[in-house]
Scaffold this motif. Structure first.
Motif, mmCIF file in Angstrom:
data_model
loop_
_atom_site.group_PDB
_atom_site.id
_atom_site.type_symbol
_atom_site.label_atom_id
_atom_site.label_comp_id
_atom_site.label_asym_id
_atom_site.label_seq_id
_atom_site.Cartn_x
_atom_site.Cartn_y
_atom_site.Cartn_z
ATOM 1 N N ASP A 1 -47.523 -9.409 -27.165
ATOM 2 C CA ASP A 1 -46.311 -9.871 -27.851
ATOM 3 C C ASP A 1 -46.290 -11.397 -27.927
ATOM 4 O OD1 ASP A 1 -45.331 -7.312 -28.299
ATOM 5 O OD2 ASP A 1 -44.029 -7.328 -26.528
ATOM 6 N N ARG A 2 -46.639 -12.065 -26.835
ATOM 7 C CA ARG A 2 -46.671 -13.528 -26.823
ATOM 8 C C ARG A 2 -47.688 -14.063 -27.828
ATOM 9 N NH1 ARG A 2 -49.598 -15.169 -22.269
ATOM 10 N NH2 ARG A 2 -51.266 -15.436 -23.742
ATOM 11 N N ASN B 1 -48.777 -12.624 -30.540
ATOM 12 C CA ASN B 1 -48.268 -12.411 -31.900
ATOM 13 C C ASN B 1 -47.268 -13.495 -32.273
ATOM 14 O OD1 ASN B 1 -49.789 -10.108 -32.310
ATOM 15 N ND2 ASN B 1 -48.175 -8.734 -31.599
ATOM 16 N N ARG B 2 -46.364 -13.821 -31.353
ATOM 17 C CA ARG B 2 -45.365 -14.867 -31.629
ATOM 18 C C ARG B 2 -46.030 -16.237 -31.758
ATOM 19 N NH1 ARG B 2 -42.739 -12.010 -27.666
ATOM 20 N NH2 ARG B 2 -43.249 -13.593 -26.106
ATOM 21 N N ASN B 3 -46.942 -16.550 -30.852
ATOM 22 C CA ASN B 3 -47.580 -17.869 -30.839
ATOM 23 C C ASN B 3 -48.430 -18.126 -32.076
ATOM 24 O OD1 ASN B 3 -46.399 -18.427 -28.413
ATOM 25 N ND2 ASN B 3 -48.239 -18.160 -27.196
ATOM 26 N N GLY C 1 -47.858 -16.833 -34.959
ATOM 27 C CA GLY C 1 -47.039 -16.789 -36.164
ATOM 28 C C GLY C 1 -47.459 -15.694 -37.128
ATOM 29 N N ASN D 1 -47.314 -12.160 -38.944
ATOM 30 C CA ASN D 1 -46.236 -11.277 -39.343
ATOM 31 C C ASN D 1 -46.525 -9.867 -38.820
ATOM 32 O OD1 ASN D 1 -43.990 -10.215 -40.509
ATOM 33 N ND2 ASN D 1 -44.822 -10.204 -42.592
ATOM 34 N N GLU E 1 -42.997 -6.416 -33.170
ATOM 35 C CA GLU E 1 -43.195 -6.182 -31.744
ATOM 36 C C GLU E 1 -43.906 -4.837 -31.563
ATOM 37 O OE1 GLU E 1 -42.103 -8.011 -28.884
ATOM 38 O OE2 GLU E 1 -41.747 -9.628 -30.296
#
Length: 164
Positions: free
Chosen positions: A140-141, A143-145, A147, A149, A152
């Motif tokens: 999850d981290r 994917n967020r870091n 950027g 699309n 979750e």
């Protein structure tokens, strides 16, 4: 013990693929971004993984790679073996010519250790890694870091992967 970058990266890329399997084919570019592995290196690894029937490619727009089988049936040792790596603790790469062409005093100890490590890795499936909470948190981290699309990770679909 020697487990080279090739083996580590192959396992990392396959775990990334398993984590994102419910979102359709996964591009090597996305794996490259999330895992910080060069795209050309991933292409070489995936050629070997494809030859060993661990992944299949999907062509066309939205294409990428999928696991060839269920995550429950793909084990870490298979991945390492597929990219022509070995988990070998001997100094002679298992050849038995450790000491001037002869077997050294500790050859059988290190050879047995290598077999134990391989057996251990043969018991760890991608699904069992995907099911680990800390693995999902890292994914999850990432994917967020990066950027990307990517929604979750879905706990429900991950739970269905493993029957433990």
């Amino acid at each position: 013990m020697r487990l080279t970058t090739k083996g580590r990266y192959a396992v990392t890329a396959m775990l990334d693929l398993a984590l994102h399997a419910n979102q359709g084919p996964v591009s090597l570019a996305d794996i490259s971004k999330r895992q910080h592995i060069s795209l050309s290196y991933l292409e070489q690894l995936f050629a070997k993984l494809r030859q060993n029937a661990l992944v299949k490619s999907v062509r066309g727009p939205g294409g990428g790679y999928r696991l060839e089988g269920a995550a429950e049936s793909i084990f870490v040792a298979q991945i390492i073996d597929a990219v022509n790596e070995s988990v070998d603790a001997t100094n002679c790469n298992g050849g038995g010519d450790c000491q001037g062409g002869e077997v050294c005093l500790t050859h059988y100890l290190w050879s047995d250790l290598s077999a134990q490590i391989h057996a251990f890795l043969s018991g760890i499936s991608l699904a069992s890694l995907v099911a680990r909470q800390e693995v999902r948190e890292v994914a999850d981290r990432q994917n967020r870091n990066e950027g990307l699309n990517v929604p979750e990770l879905e706990t429900i679909s991950l739970t269905n992967l493993v029957q433990n």
